[in-house]
Design a protein around this motif. Sequence first.
Motif, PDB file in Angstrom:
ATOM      1  N   UNK A  33       0.814  -1.209   0.000  1.00  0.00           N
ATOM      2  CA  UNK A  33       0.000   0.000   0.000  1.00  0.00           C
ATOM      3  C   UNK A  33       0.851   1.264   0.000  1.00  0.00           C
ATOM      4  N   UNK A  34       2.126   1.146   0.378  1.00  0.00           N
ATOM      5  CA  UNK A  34       3.012   2.321   0.380  1.00  0.00           C
ATOM      6  C   UNK A  34       3.144   2.867  -1.040  1.00  0.00           C
TER       7      UNK A  34
ATOM      8  N   UNK B  90      -2.539   5.729   3.769  1.00  0.00           N
ATOM      9  CA  UNK B  90      -1.573   5.988   4.845  1.00  0.00           C
ATOM     10  C   UNK B  90      -2.116   5.536   6.191  1.00  0.00           C
ATOM     11  N   UNK B  91      -3.419   5.748   6.425  1.00  0.00           N
ATOM     12  CA  UNK B  91      -4.026   5.314   7.690  1.00  0.00           C
ATOM     13  C   UNK B  91      -3.992   3.795   7.817  1.00  0.00           C
ATOM     14  N   UNK B  92      -4.253   3.101   6.732  1.00  0.00           N
ATOM     15  CA  UNK B  92      -4.211   1.632   6.760  1.00  0.00           C
ATOM     16  C   UNK B  92      -2.782   1.134   6.959  1.00  0.00           C
ATOM     17  N   UNK B  93      -1.827   1.784   6.324  1.00  0.00           N
ATOM     18  CA  UNK B  93      -0.417   1.408   6.500  1.00  0.00           C
ATOM     19  C   UNK B  93      -0.019   1.622   7.959  1.00  0.00           C
ATOM     20  N   UNK B  94      -0.421   2.757   8.519  1.00  0.00           N
ATOM     21  CA  UNK B  94      -0.083   3.079   9.915  1.00  0.00           C
ATOM     22  C   UNK B  94      -0.767   2.125  10.888  1.00  0.00           C
TER      23      UNK B  94
ATOM     24  N   UNK C  74       4.956   2.677  13.622  1.00  0.00           N
ATOM     25  CA  UNK C  74       6.248   3.353  13.712  1.00  0.00           C
ATOM     26  C   UNK C  74       6.693   3.967  12.377  1.00  0.00           C
ATOM     27  N   UNK C  75       5.966   3.701  11.312  1.00  0.00           N
ATOM     28  CA  UNK C  75       6.371   4.233   9.998  1.00  0.00           C
ATOM     29  C   UNK C  75       6.305   5.761  10.027  1.00  0.00           C
ATOM     30  N   UNK C  76       7.369   6.423   9.547  1.00  0.00           N
ATOM     31  CA  UNK C  76       7.353   7.892   9.547  1.00  0.00           C
ATOM     32  C   UNK C  76       6.310   8.429   8.554  1.00  0.00           C
ATOM     33  N   UNK C  77       5.878   9.643   8.797  1.00  0.00           N
ATOM     34  CA  UNK C  77       4.920  10.293   7.910  1.00  0.00           C
ATOM     35  C   UNK C  77       5.564  10.479   6.541  1.00  0.00           C
ATOM     36  N   UNK C  78       4.857  10.081   5.471  1.00  0.00           N
ATOM     37  CA  UNK C  78       5.441  10.221   4.141  1.00  0.00           C
ATOM     38  C   UNK C  78       5.558  11.686   3.719  1.00  0.00           C
TER      39      UNK C  78
ATOM     40  N   UNK D  89      -4.595   0.481 -12.476  1.00  0.00           N
ATOM     41  CA  UNK D  89      -4.105  -0.875 -12.782  1.00  0.00           C
ATOM     42  C   UNK D  89      -3.254  -1.413 -11.640  1.00  0.00           C
ATOM     43  N   UNK D  90      -2.387  -0.563 -11.120  1.00  0.00           N
ATOM     44  CA  UNK D  90      -1.521  -0.993 -10.016  1.00  0.00           C
ATOM     45  C   UNK D  90      -2.353  -1.377  -8.797  1.00  0.00           C
ATOM     46  N   UNK D  91      -3.361  -0.581  -8.481  1.00  0.00           N
ATOM     47  CA  UNK D  91      -4.210  -0.891  -7.327  1.00  0.00           C
ATOM     48  C   UNK D  91      -4.972  -2.193  -7.546  1.00  0.00           C
ATOM     49  N   UNK D  92      -5.472  -2.408  -8.760  1.00  0.00           N
ATOM     50  CA  UNK D  92      -6.190  -3.654  -9.053  1.00  0.00           C
ATOM     51  C   UNK D  92      -5.262  -4.848  -8.900  1.00  0.00           C
TER      52      UNK D  92
END
Length: 151
Positions: A39-40, A82-86, A91-95, A119-122
């Motif tokens: 997801x990043x 970003x919320x799902x990644x967090x 601990x992941x820094x803010x992008x 396409x990438x998301x699919x």
Amino acid sequence: MAGAVLSRRRVLAGLLLLPPAVAGCALGRAAGPAEPDPLIALADAARADAALAAAAVAADPNLAAALQPLVEARTQHAAALDAEIARLNPQRPTPAPAPPPSSRPGRPEVQRAVLASGRAAADVALGLPPERVGLVASVAVCCNTYAEVLT
């Protein structure tokens, strides 16, 4: 000798009976590097798409009606991703924000970028656990819909 003596052979034979992951931990090694969250890249693409569409509007204000909703949608996608990644990696820094495009983009460049993002998301959605599929699938559908609208 009073106690059982552990020879190298006995230790190795015992490790062969353990599953590979347990054996790796027993030897003090990690099973391998963790792969980055897929997801990043999608969140980074959402920020880049929003910046590209905003630059296109800045270059040609006549595109505002068509592209401003896309800027807002892709900004919301980045925030949701970003919320799902967090959620999984607090601990992941803010992008960092996406850098501005180096050229003056127009409608065709924005359309290509959004289509590629869809396409990438699919593609990513196909390999995700069920609790993440809905978010990524909605991003893919939204991107593909905007790409069609921009034709």
